[in-house]
Design a protein around this motif. Structure first.
Motif, PDB file in Angstrom:
ATOM      1  N   LYS A  65       0.568  -1.197  -0.229  1.00  0.00           N
ATOM      2  CA  LYS A  65       0.155  -0.185  -0.371  1.00  0.00           C
ATOM      3  C   LYS A  65       0.970   2.001  -0.047  1.00  0.00           C
ATOM      4  CE  LYS A  65      -3.977   0.817   1.023  1.00  0.00           C
ATOM      5  NZ  LYS A  65      -4.903   1.701   1.750  1.00  0.00           N
ATOM      6  N   TYR A  66       2.090   1.272   0.491  1.00  0.00           N
ATOM      7  CA  TYR A  66       3.236   2.602   0.617  1.00  0.00           C
ATOM      8  C   TYR A  66       3.703   2.401  -0.660  1.00  0.00           C
ATOM      9  CZ  TYR A  66       1.490   2.044   5.795  1.00  0.00           C
ATOM     10  OH  TYR A  66       1.035   2.173   7.205  1.00  0.00           O
ATOM     11  N   ASN A  68       2.421   1.608  -3.266  1.00  0.00           N
ATOM     12  CA  ASN A  68       1.503   1.831  -3.770  1.00  0.00           C
ATOM     13  C   ASN A  68       1.050   3.903  -4.230  1.00  0.00           C
ATOM     14  OD1 ASN A  68       0.787  -0.238  -4.950  1.00  0.00           O
ATOM     15  ND2 ASN A  68      -0.741  -0.091  -4.224  1.00  0.00           N
ATOM     16  N   VAL A  69       1.206   4.207  -3.359  1.00  0.00           N
ATOM     17  CA  VAL A  69       1.034   5.656  -2.907  1.00  0.00           C
ATOM     18  C   VAL A  69       2.755   5.954  -3.399  1.00  0.00           C
ATOM     19  CG1 VAL A  69       1.150   7.623  -1.234  1.00  0.00           C
ATOM     20  CG2 VAL A  69      -0.043   5.124  -1.069  1.00  0.00           C
TER      21      VAL A  69
END
Lengths: 474, 572
Positions: B409-410, B412-413
């Protein structure tokens, strides 16, 4: 003139070529494609926003047909990107026709100039509408600090999200534990912590701020539960401690050092307490009323002085009688004992028809949102049968849940996507069989929203209409 | 074109503009490079995503912050950042000149348009002044410049529409647009529309507070400095240039020689004033922290030791960095007392989370307590937003902690950013990096062990027991005993050194053993280590100087020994 006719024919040809012809596939797959979020074999309410999804198959071109079972597609989408954005109006039209029927999503992908058709994805549209709005808190799934947070309401028939309260309006204090009587925003409350703190109670559109504090305990009211009459609020008072695991998949354990229950009498602005639900011998928390308002369900564990390890705190399900007229308490009764099986119950919620009680079971403690093993369970209050709801559970956290006003739907928090961020999942509930459908995550405009959004959806609560006057929380 | 045909003043202005950029770039890439670093490190990353964009619509002047974040992302390259910030500040000057010339037809001969730019330079010598201020001014100026090209009969109609749109985008800093319009209107002897503009400005402030549901002061400071005096002063500094154009320029000398002298004089005054402003706002500690934290980011541990050895002041954060550097350069057991240790064992970890939360994870990460390192990195993200350092750390720690989906997720950011996406590959492969072995054996630990329920001593013992080969845990444990003057515990735990093959003990450890031998002779007999003759001789000399109270020589000869630390250090 010839030129004009030529231009018209040419333009029409061009326009037709742009419209979506049905594709003649070169290959057919017997399996359904992988899509994200997982909208396969689920039951949608007939008033849900378009469940946009992304096809997780690599291709040069994507084509999707959506329609009623055994009928021609109502919606055709061709896209160079894997994101399939369903037109809202066409989706609404389809939902109107599809109530009580199955629909299909048929995915085609084009690779190396060849089209492959996947087996159709089957979904169903229920007859029963879901409450139109979902209220949740958006917050970083953190520990002791916070900066930005807010409570928001999402119109789940569209993608519109509006703020109920953001903490920037209250000096960056913590805002939490929004709660509604009978899924109605007309009677609700939420807590604000910090300098401008207090519990904002809204009844019949009028708001008051009260200090839900009882003697001898430094904390204020925490987990609330509205009495169905809207005249009382049961609440827990919890003094919590946070403990960080040295290692392992669970990062943190949140423990109630002290935890009691009390009832706030809204009419007379007084707090009712009883030694049966408060005191030093037990920890009581997570109150929830029966629909007739005569019984208060809650969770109870031995107080910490009788416990030597945090993984030995087990909560059982209890209830106590309450007479709203005399404000007298009845006896406490253990409804379901799981501590003898080294398990722990949290968040009991009785269905609106009073026939079922849904709750969370984890290995210990009460902060199930940090326990990957947490699962939803269902107690049939007529037969006392208990079962784990395998049809909705996953390998990761299932926790906070709310019934819809009709009892035909429920929403719950699940961390199944990645183990850290909770998202709201919905499932249809058949009150005759006591079975739920496969759950689906709240649709978002961007199918990859959940892959990139770094806040967690906290305390999802379904309400029948939007909170209209949000200024009362300022 | 012949040089003589060039108009004098435009040439002067453009020369001044270029000079401004060159000087400022030198400054922001040199003595003020920490400003660029600070903004880059502490501003949430700019993301090319609709979710990110929509977040900026939720508060007043949010779009101004969006544009500012877009600009700040280029600070990733420090030189580019220096050029951009210099350009922005210099543009304030040249655009003001152009606008006033367009309105009045006169030139600002006294170069008073430089005042707002100089004031901005002064403010940007401090880390706290938001980039959005200068971006807001530029947006105002560019829009008004475009506006000035609109035919006059349309101007009156368009003014209010543009002003309201501008207010929505940049908030109260749109007052500058109103200011320019007032100057333009007064030139044409009209006052009604500017007054209407002022009234609308006031109404917009209230509407904004109501619409965004924020307190009024939040609307009044959105996109501006939190210090309202600074903001008001900045706006007032645009006034002298107007006076210059309309009044003062008439008094400007006409002769070429005199003009040249006055301009050189003015230029000198402005440069000196700018320099004075920079010095006045410059904070030495910010610069110092920049040097250290930048070196930590880039693992330049020797640099840290070099700088720490020259430092004359006590600082807990720098002591913490120094101890990390001592370990990472492999000299902790030799040179622990070569550096000031006035904070005792506190400087092995940071115990003032409120101040420097963004660095708290470093020691836990090195030791292999990935859960705790993740927690502090997360708290840092909560406080400062989704900054690049926080996202990179969180992705890295979660990978090491066997939570690849969370790490993803991080990533992806990061993938939505222009420059930080390049870090993703490195993060993905960290799990295969053999150098990250710390903490691997903790998986088997009883999960009922809670790190914040333990003291530092217990934490270090725990890691040393579970991972005897964890060198950082061992050296921190021994340093903890030495810094706390727990000589018994030091001697009793020296056996752990067997996990790290050594021919002989370090000087510091031998010095500590001399005391251990004196205090606990029986226990000393059980140890496998001897004390060298040289250390014994040194101790004899040290004792003699101590007996003679010859403190000057004691400090000169033994100031970097454990004995001196144990006897003379007063903890801060």
């Amino acid at each position: 003139m010839k030129k004009v006719i030529y231009l018209i024919i040419y333009s029409l040809g061009f326009l037709l070529s742009c419209s979506n012809h049905r594709i003649e596939p070169d290959f057919e797959q017997i399996e359904v494609p992988r899509i994200f979020p997982d909208y396969t074999n689920v039951v949608f309410p007939p008033n849900i926003a378009p469940p946009n999804f992304a096809v997780e198959e690599k291709a040069d071109l994507y084509y999707v047909e959506i329609g009623l079972r055994d009928e021609k597609p109502e919606i055709q989408i061709k896209s160079k990107n894997p994101e399939i954005i369903i037109p809202t109006r066409k989706w609404k039209n389809l939902l109107a026709k599809a109530k009580g029927n199955d629909i299909y999503f048929t995915v085609y992908i084009k690779k190396d100039d060849k089209w492959t058709k996947f087996a159709p994805i089957k979904n169903s549209i229920s007859d029963e509408e879901i409450d139109s709005h979902l209220v949740y808190r958006l917050i970083y799934p953190g520990y002791s600090l916070w900066k930005q947070m807010g409570i928001y309401q999402r119109d789940i028939t569209s993608y519109r999200q509006t703020a109920v309260i953001e903490n920037k309006t209250v000096g960056l204090g913590c805002v939490n534990c929004h709660n509604f009587a009978n899924n109605s925003p007309e009677t609700m409350l939420l807590h604000i912590r910090g300098e401008q703190g207090g519990t904002v109670i809204v009844r019949d559109g009028k708001s008051t701020k009260v200090d839900m504090k009882v003697e001898d305990i430094t904390s204020r009211g925490t987990y609330p539960a509205w009495h169905p009459s809207g005249n009382f609020i049961a609440f827990s008072i919890n003094e919590i401690g946070q403990f960080f695991h040295v290692s392992g998949q669970k990062p943190i354990e949140v423990v109630d050092r002290v935890s009691d229950l009390a009832i706030y009498d809204c009419e007379n602005d007084e707090i009712l307490m009883d030694s049966k639900i408060s005191g030093k011998d037990f920890l009581e928390t997570f109150p929830n009323w029966s629909p007739d308002g005569k019984e208060l369900y809650f969770c109870r564990a031995d107080s910490l002085r009788n416990v030597y390890a945090l993984d030995s705190i087990y909560y059982d399900l209890y209830k106590i009688g309450f007479n709203p007229d005399t404000k007298e308490f009845g006896d406490t009764v253990c409804v379901l004992k799981v501590s003898d099986k080294n398990k722990s119950i949290s968040f009991p919620r009785v269905s609106p028809d009073g026939n079922y009680l849904m709750f969370v079971v984890s290995d210990y403690g009460n902060f199930s949102i940090w326990h990957p093993e947490s699962d939803l369970y269902l107690l049939n209050l007529s037969t006392n049968e208990v079962r784990r709801m395998d049809e909705v559970n996953s390998n990761d956290v299932e926790s906070y849940h709310t019934w819809s006003s009709s009892g035909k739907w429920f929403v719950f928090s699940s961390k199944r996507m990645d183990g850290l961020w909770a998202r709201p999942y919905f499932a249809y509930f058949d009150s005759e069989t006591g079975m739920a459908s496969k759950p689906f995550v709240l649709p978002q405009k961007d199918p990859y929203f959940y892959d990139k959004f770094t806040k967690t959806f906290n305390i999802p609560e379904l309400i029948t209409e939007p909170i209209k006057n949000t200024r009362v929380f300022k | 074109m012949k040089l003589a045909n060039l108009k004098l003043y435009p040439v002067i202005y453009y020369l001044a503009f270029i000079l401004f950029i060159v000087l400022l770039t030198g400054l922001f890439n040199g003595g003020l490079s920490h400003i660029i670093y600070r903004h880059e490190q502490y501003t949430p990353v700019f993301r090319f995503s609709s979710i990110y964009f929509s977040e900026f619509l939720a508060f007043p002047a949010g779009l101004l912050d969006y544009v500012s974040a877009f600009v700040i992302q280029f600070f990733y390259y420090p030189l580019l950042g220096a050029i951009i910030l210099s350009l922005l500040i210099a543009l304030v000057f040249i655009l003001n000149v152009k606008i006033l010339h367009k309105i009045s037809g006169n030139y600002d001969k006294f170069l008073l348009s430089a005042l707002p730019a100089l004031f901005l330079l002064m403010q940007y010598s401090s880390i706290d002044f938001p980039i959005s201020v200068v971006v807001g001014i530029i947006i105002n100026q560019l829009l008004f410049l475009l506006f000035s090209y609109i035919p006059d009969y349309l101007k009156n109609y368009l003014f209010l529409i543009l002003f309201i749109i501008l207010f929505y985008i940049i908030g109260v800093s749109s007052f500058l647009f109103l200011f320019y319009f007032t100057v333009y209107s007064l030139q044409n002897k009209k006052i009604i529309l500017p007054l209407t503009g002022v009234a609308i400005f006031g109404i917009l402030i209230f509407i904004s507070a109501y619409f965004y549901r924020v307190p009024l002061n939040q609307v009044l400071t959105a996109g501006l400095s939190k210090n309202s005096t600074e903001s008001i002063l900045l706006l007032l500094l645009f006034l002298p240039s107007v006076l210059s154009v309309y009044f003062l320029s008439n008094y400007f000398p006409k002769k070429k020689i005199t003009t040249a002298v006055v301009l050189i004089l003015l230029g000198t005054i402005y440069i000196l004033a700018g320099f004075w402003g920079v010095v006045k706002k410059f904070t030495f500690s910010d610069r110092l922290y920049y040097h250290f934290s930048n070196a930590v980011d880039e693992n330049r541990w020797n640099d840290i030791l070099m700088r720490a050895s020259k430092l004359k002041k006590d600082d807990e954060l720098i002591a913490y960095f120094t101890n990390l550097a001592l370990f990472h350069t492999g000299v902790m057991k030799d040179k622990l007392f070569d550096y000031p240790q006035n904070y005792g064992s506190s400087s092995l970890f940071l115990f003032s989370p409120a101040n420097k939360i963004e660095y708290l994870d470093l020691a836990w990460y090195g030791l292999g307590f990935y859960n705790y390192a993740t927690q502090w990195a997360f708290e840092s993200m909560v406080r400062f937003g989704e900054t690049a350092p926080a996202l990179i750390k969180l992705a890295k720690y979660n990978m090491l902690n066997k939570k690849p989906l969370v790490a993803q997720k991080y990533m992806n950011v990061l993938d939505e950013t222009l420059f930080y996406a390049s870090h993703i590959d490195e993060i993905k492969h960290i799990i295969n990096d053999d150098s990250f072995t710390s903490g691997r054996s903790l998986d088997s630990l009883d999960f009922n062990l809670f790190i914040n329920n333990m003291g530092v001593h217990e934490q270090l013992l725990l890691m040393s027991n579970y991972e005897p080969e964890n060198k950082m845990a061992f050296e921190y444990l021994m340093s903890y005993y030495l810094l706390n003057r727990q000589i018994k515990s030091f001697g009793d735990n020296l056996w752990r050194i067997k996990a790290f093959p050594l021919d002989k003990l370090s000087g510091i450890y031998e010095q500590a053993l001399v005391i251990y031998e004196t205090l606990y002779p029986e226990e000393f007999e059980q140890l496998d280590w001897n004390i060298s003759d040289n250390t014994r001789k040194m101790y004899a000399q040290y004792s003699e100087l101590l007996d003679n109270k010859n403190y000057r020589d004691l400090k000169r000869l033994f100031g970097k020994t454990y004995w001196y630390y144990a006897h003379f250090t007063n903890f801060l």
